[in-house]
Enzyme design. Sequence first.
Site, PDB file in Angstrom:
ATOM      1  N   ASP A   1      -7.028  -1.025  -4.716  1.00 48.76           N
ATOM      2  CA  ASP A   1      -8.144  -0.694  -3.830  1.00 48.76           C
ATOM      3  C   ASP A   1      -9.071   0.330  -4.478  1.00 48.76           C
ATOM      4  O   ASP A   1     -10.302   0.244  -4.362  1.00 48.76           O
ATOM      5  CB  ASP A   1      -7.632  -0.139  -2.494  1.00 48.76           C
TER       6      ASP A   1
ATOM      7  N   ASP B 119       0.863  -1.181   0.000  1.00 45.37           N
ATOM      8  CA  ASP B 119       0.000   0.000   0.000  1.00 45.37           C
ATOM      9  C   ASP B 119       0.893   1.222   0.000  1.00 45.37           C
ATOM     10  O   ASP B 119       1.898   1.270   0.719  1.00 45.37           O
ATOM     11  CB  ASP B 119      -0.912  -0.003   1.227  1.00 45.37           C
TER      12      ASP B 119
END
Length: 166
Positions: free
Chosen positions: A131, A105
């Site tokens: 995401d 991330d």
Amino acid sequence: MLLGLVLLETLIKLWAAAHLTPGSDRVLLPGVLHLGFTLNPGMAWGLLGGLSAPLAALRLLVGLGLLWALLTHRLQPAQRWPLVLVAAGALGNAVDGLTRGAVVDYLTSPLLDTVSMLLSRQAFPIFNVSDVLVSGGVLWLLVSSRRSPPQAAVDTAGGTRRQETP
């Protein structure tokens, strides 16, 4: 398009893993979007952090299932593009989970942090393009399902057609 999105996300994650460190904060759009870094073995807010392998397998199954549905034309035309986004996001995070044991991330948002702090007293989780693809695809499906006109359905009892209400 789907494979191109997965490849692009994989390349961005490779770059992020090589050039960003935990705690880094590089501004992309001031107050809106920054670069950070974390390896997330779970989901948003660290949920299911001990289930990295099952989550990776689930993401892979979802991505491949949607890819199969897209390739075999088993979806309504209005569902295809949003589900391309969902499939690409699922596969992008599955690749990480299967190869690294965690998802890379690299995006943070001070704006989303502010909203999240007001609602939950927690910062918004660090995230990635996969995401965004999944969230965008799901949002697209939700919005388009609310705008779809009612469809005629067959009344199984009498064989007549009736209008379904949303």
